[in-house]
Motif scaffolding. Structure first.
Motif, PDB file in Angstrom:
ATOM      1  N   THR A 310       0.824  -1.221   0.000  1.00 53.80           N
ATOM      2  CA  THR A 310       0.000   0.000   0.000  1.00 53.80           C
ATOM      3  C   THR A 310       0.851   1.261   0.000  1.00 53.80           C
ATOM      4  O   THR A 310       0.350   2.352  -0.278  1.00 53.80           O
ATOM      5  CB  THR A 310      -0.920   0.005   1.233  1.00 53.80           C
ATOM      6  OG1 THR A 310      -0.121  -0.113   2.422  1.00 53.80           O
ATOM      7  CG2 THR A 310      -1.898  -1.164   1.177  1.00 53.80           C
ATOM      8  N   TRP A 313       1.127   4.137  -2.974  1.00 51.59           N
ATOM      9  CA  TRP A 313       0.334   5.359  -3.121  1.00 51.59           C
ATOM     10  C   TRP A 313       1.139   6.582  -2.679  1.00 51.59           C
ATOM     11  O   TRP A 313       1.032   7.657  -3.279  1.00 51.59           O
ATOM     12  CB  TRP A 313      -0.959   5.252  -2.306  1.00 51.59           C
ATOM     13  CG  TRP A 313      -1.955   4.330  -2.937  1.00 51.59           C
ATOM     14  CD1 TRP A 313      -2.276   3.067  -2.555  1.00 51.59           C
ATOM     15  CD2 TRP A 313      -2.731   4.599  -4.114  1.00 51.59           C
ATOM     16  NE1 TRP A 313      -3.204   2.523  -3.406  1.00 51.59           N
ATOM     17  CE2 TRP A 313      -3.506   3.439  -4.372  1.00 51.59           C
ATOM     18  CE3 TRP A 313      -2.846   5.703  -4.970  1.00 51.59           C
ATOM     19  CZ2 TRP A 313      -4.380   3.360  -5.445  1.00 51.59           C
ATOM     20  CZ3 TRP A 313      -3.725   5.621  -6.040  1.00 51.59           C
ATOM     21  CH2 TRP A 313      -4.480   4.465  -6.271  1.00 51.59           C
ATOM     22  N   LYS A 319       0.443  10.444  -1.164  1.00 52.30           N
ATOM     23  CA  LYS A 319      -0.751  10.331  -0.329  1.00 52.30           C
ATOM     24  C   LYS A 319      -0.814   8.911   0.227  1.00 52.30           C
ATOM     25  O   LYS A 319      -0.451   7.948  -0.455  1.00 52.30           O
ATOM     26  CB  LYS A 319      -2.029  10.688  -1.096  1.00 52.30           C
ATOM     27  CG  LYS A 319      -2.379   9.756  -2.236  1.00 52.30           C
ATOM     28  CD  LYS A 319      -3.454  10.328  -3.165  1.00 52.30           C
ATOM     29  CE  LYS A 319      -4.725  10.721  -2.477  1.00 52.30           C
ATOM     30  NZ  LYS A 319      -5.503   9.608  -1.933  1.00 52.30           N
ATOM     31  N   GLU A 321      -3.552   7.295   1.407  1.00 51.05           N
ATOM     32  CA  GLU A 321      -4.782   6.567   1.098  1.00 51.05           C
ATOM     33  C   GLU A 321      -5.002   6.539  -0.410  1.00 51.05           C
ATOM     34  O   GLU A 321      -4.728   7.518  -1.109  1.00 51.05           O
ATOM     35  CB  GLU A 321      -5.975   7.221   1.789  1.00 51.05           C
ATOM     36  CG  GLU A 321      -5.881   7.251   3.312  1.00 51.05           C
ATOM     37  CD  GLU A 321      -5.892   5.860   3.908  1.00 51.05           C
ATOM     38  OE1 GLU A 321      -6.510   4.955   3.302  1.00 51.05           O
ATOM     39  OE2 GLU A 321      -5.273   5.666   4.975  1.00 51.05           O
ATOM     40  N   PRO A 322      -5.528   5.434  -0.958  1.00 50.34           N
ATOM     41  CA  PRO A 322      -5.779   5.372  -2.403  1.00 50.34           C
ATOM     42  C   PRO A 322      -6.934   6.277  -2.820  1.00 50.34           C
ATOM     43  O   PRO A 322      -7.773   6.657  -2.000  1.00 50.34           O
ATOM     44  CB  PRO A 322      -6.123   3.896  -2.631  1.00 50.34           C
ATOM     45  CG  PRO A 322      -6.639   3.419  -1.317  1.00 50.34           C
ATOM     46  CD  PRO A 322      -5.872   4.174  -0.269  1.00 50.34           C
ATOM     47  N   PHE A 323      -6.949   6.626  -4.087  1.00 52.96           N
ATOM     48  CA  PHE A 323      -8.081   7.363  -4.632  1.00 52.96           C
ATOM     49  C   PHE A 323      -9.311   6.459  -4.612  1.00 52.96           C
ATOM     50  O   PHE A 323      -9.219   5.271  -4.931  1.00 52.96           O
ATOM     51  CB  PHE A 323      -7.793   7.796  -6.072  1.00 52.96           C
ATOM     52  CG  PHE A 323      -6.756   8.878  -6.200  1.00 52.96           C
ATOM     53  CD1 PHE A 323      -7.105  10.211  -6.119  1.00 52.96           C
ATOM     54  CD2 PHE A 323      -5.416   8.557  -6.395  1.00 52.96           C
ATOM     55  CE1 PHE A 323      -6.160  11.213  -6.248  1.00 52.96           C
ATOM     56  CE2 PHE A 323      -4.459   9.541  -6.524  1.00 52.96           C
ATOM     57  CZ  PHE A 323      -4.824  10.879  -6.448  1.00 52.96           C
ATOM     58  N   GLU A 324     -10.447   7.022  -4.223  1.00 50.23           N
ATOM     59  CA  GLU A 324     -11.675   6.220  -4.233  1.00 50.23           C
ATOM     60  C   GLU A 324     -12.019   5.774  -5.644  1.00 50.23           C
ATOM     61  O   GLU A 324     -12.502   4.673  -5.870  1.00 50.23           O
ATOM     62  CB  GLU A 324     -12.825   7.033  -3.625  1.00 50.23           C
ATOM     63  CG  GLU A 324     -12.677   7.293  -2.133  1.00 50.23           C
ATOM     64  CD  GLU A 324     -13.892   7.988  -1.561  1.00 50.23           C
ATOM     65  OE1 GLU A 324     -14.911   8.107  -2.278  1.00 50.23           O
ATOM     66  OE2 GLU A 324     -13.832   8.409  -0.393  1.00 50.23           O
ATOM     67  N   ASN A 325     -11.766   6.657  -6.606  1.00 53.49           N
ATOM     68  CA  ASN A 325     -11.991   6.343  -8.016  1.00 53.49           C
ATOM     69  C   ASN A 325     -10.635   6.335  -8.709  1.00 53.49           C
ATOM     70  O   ASN A 325      -9.930   7.349  -8.729  1.00 53.49           O
ATOM     71  CB  ASN A 325     -12.909   7.397  -8.647  1.00 53.49           C
ATOM     72  CG  ASN A 325     -13.292   7.039 -10.076  1.00 53.49           C
ATOM     73  OD1 ASN A 325     -12.603   6.268 -10.745  1.00 53.49           O
ATOM     74  ND2 ASN A 325     -14.390   7.606 -10.558  1.00 53.49           N
ATOM     75  N   LEU A 326     -10.226   5.200  -9.244  1.00 53.85           N
ATOM     76  CA  LEU A 326      -8.904   5.093  -9.878  1.00 53.85           C
ATOM     77  C   LEU A 326      -8.730   6.063 -11.031  1.00 53.85           C
ATOM     78  O   LEU A 326      -7.612   6.453 -11.365  1.00 53.85           O
ATOM     79  CB  LEU A 326      -8.676   3.656 -10.362  1.00 53.85           C
ATOM     80  CG  LEU A 326      -8.382   2.620  -9.277  1.00 53.85           C
ATOM     81  CD1 LEU A 326      -8.319   1.227  -9.888  1.00 53.85           C
ATOM     82  CD2 LEU A 326      -7.083   2.951  -8.563  1.00 53.85           C
ATOM     83  N   ASP A 328      -9.349   9.055 -10.967  1.00 56.73           N
ATOM     84  CA  ASP A 328      -8.869  10.327 -10.420  1.00 56.73           C
ATOM     85  C   ASP A 328      -7.363  10.323 -10.189  1.00 56.73           C
ATOM     86  O   ASP A 328      -6.769  11.386  -9.944  1.00 56.73           O
ATOM     87  CB  ASP A 328      -9.574  10.627  -9.085  1.00 56.73           C
ATOM     88  CG  ASP A 328     -11.065  10.895  -9.268  1.00 56.73           C
ATOM     89  OD1 ASP A 328     -11.445  11.324 -10.375  1.00 56.73           O
ATOM     90  OD2 ASP A 328     -11.835  10.667  -8.315  1.00 56.73           O
ATOM     91  N   LYS A 344      -6.730  -1.595 -12.114  1.00 54.08           N
ATOM     92  CA  LYS A 344      -7.994  -1.647 -12.845  1.00 54.08           C
ATOM     93  C   LYS A 344      -8.289  -3.050 -13.373  1.00 54.08           C
ATOM     94  O   LYS A 344      -9.454  -3.414 -13.562  1.00 54.08           O
ATOM     95  CB  LYS A 344      -7.973  -0.647 -14.007  1.00 54.08           C
ATOM     96  CG  LYS A 344      -8.203   0.798 -13.592  1.00 54.08           C
ATOM     97  CD  LYS A 344      -8.328   1.698 -14.801  1.00 54.08           C
ATOM     98  CE  LYS A 344      -8.749   3.106 -14.414  1.00 54.08           C
ATOM     99  NZ  LYS A 344      -8.946   3.988 -15.584  1.00 54.08           N
TER     100      LYS A 344
END
Length: 368
Positions: A310, A313, A319, A321-326, A328, A344
């Motif tokens: 992890t 990222w 950052k 935390e990962p992006f909620e929507n890849l 983005d 993806k």
């Protein structure tokens, strides 16, 4: 305000350090209190603080910030006795406190900005210890300076995250404080013992190298080349620019010569890198001309327990935390595009490791 006269329990209650995380700091409190001499701390003197910060490579505007906050930290934070305690334990004794993960926890948020400044001022004082150790060995000052510049690098990263002057990345920087890590050219090289349980062996018939995971020890065949406890050089890649292949090659060659000259008693079995930059999956996504791919392909794979990486990222996007929507996630570089495509496709990135044998570095072709 806590003072040197406080007992260990009183002091740690005042600093909000009663968590189990801070147990290693409780050692030698009475001894360090008896030796309390804040005048030995560089930050007590403005001129010395300025000189030390500039030597490390802070820009003038950064030095001014360090000096502006220095007075309040020294006079009002109440953290000076704790800073002295760690300075003393890390550097002033024949048997110093180990500089490792357990001895470098983040300070509690209840200490506010003073807590975010604590490690910055501690390291401004403490870097004189690795400076002295390097000097004893005859290590060139430019190598010491390049190595300790990581204090500047991480202060900039953390200050950007916090929106104000801060240094909270204590875990990593403790590697530097006992002179076991040096930056030589583009890469950083750390002397350490292998603390992973995998075994590397060479087949006595074919000469092939093979790695055996922790649950495969009963299958080891041939001569053991590397195992837990063996001396290794651990390779780290500072975020300081491109990974030019030739520059990295020279870094490896120069590092091997460095250890031979300044640490002749240190005989590493391998040069190891436990990083996303050794994951062989990158070769499936990146072009042959990619510096990242070339770096990956230097290594033999070192088997590690399957665990999702992890931390990518942070290294790719700064950052945690990962992006909620890849969609983005920025895909400006080939590495970012490969990273996102892999996710993806429903796959994961796992922690990786690799190793290079010393004799393989001898065969590197360096174009001067």
């Amino acid at each position: 305000m806590p003072t040197k006269h406080m007992s260990i329990d009183e002091a740690f209650a005042a600093y909000d350090l009663n968590s189990q995380v801070y147990l290693p700091w409780r050692t030698r409190w009475e001894e360090s209190s008896a030796a309390y001499d804040p005048n030995k701390l560089v930050i007590m003197d403005e001129r010395q603080t300025r000189e030390r910060a500039m030597w490390l490579g802070f820009e003038t505007v950064e030095v001014d910030q360090i000096l502006n906050f220095r007075g309040e930290f020294v006079e009002k934070s109440g953290l000076l006795p704790l800073l002295w305690h760690l300075f003393y334990c890390f550097s002033q004794m024949k048997d110093p406190l180990p500089t490792n993960y357990a001895t470098s926890p983040k300070l509690p948020e209840s200490l506010g900005h003073h807590g975010e400044l604590f490690y910055l001022y501690l390291y401004l004082c403490l870097v004189e210890y690795p400076m002295a150790l390097d000097q004893e060995r005859g290590v060139p000052e430019e190598i010491t300076q390049a190595t300790l510049h990581d204090v500047v690098r991480w202060t900039r990263f953390n200050s950007k995250d916090k929106g104000r002057l801060a240094l909270t990345q204590s875990v990593w920087l403790n590697h530097h404080m006992n002179s076991r890590l040096h930056q030589i050219g583009r890469l950083q090289f750390e002397r350490r013992a292998c603390d992973y349980k995998s075994i590397i062996a060479r087949d006595s018939e074919t000469g092939e190298l093979r790695g055996y995971g922790e649950d495969e020890h009963d299958q080891v065949w041939g001569k053991v080349i590397l195992e837990e406890g063996d001396p290794i050089v651990s390779i780290h890649i500072p975020r300081s620019g491109a990974m030019d292949h030739d520059v990295c090659t020279k870094s490896f060659v120069d590092a091997k010569q460095f250890f031979t000259k300044y640490y002749p008693e240190f005989q590493p079995k391998a040069y190891c890198c436990f990083s996303w930059l050794t994951n062989p999956l990158w070769s499936q996504y990146l072009m042959e001309t990619s510096n990242v791919r070339k770096f990956v392909e230097r290594y033999h794979p070192y088997p590690l327990e399957a665990r999702e990486d992890t931390g990518l990222w942070y290294w790719l996007y700064q950052k945690w935390e990962p992006f909620e929507n890849l969609d983005d996630a920025p895909q400006e570089s080939s590495v970012q595009r490969a990273f996102v495509k892999h996710l993806k496709d429903g796959k994961k990135w796992f922690v990786s490791g690799g190793y290079i044998l010393p004799e393989e570095i001898d065969a590197y072709d360096v174009n001067d």
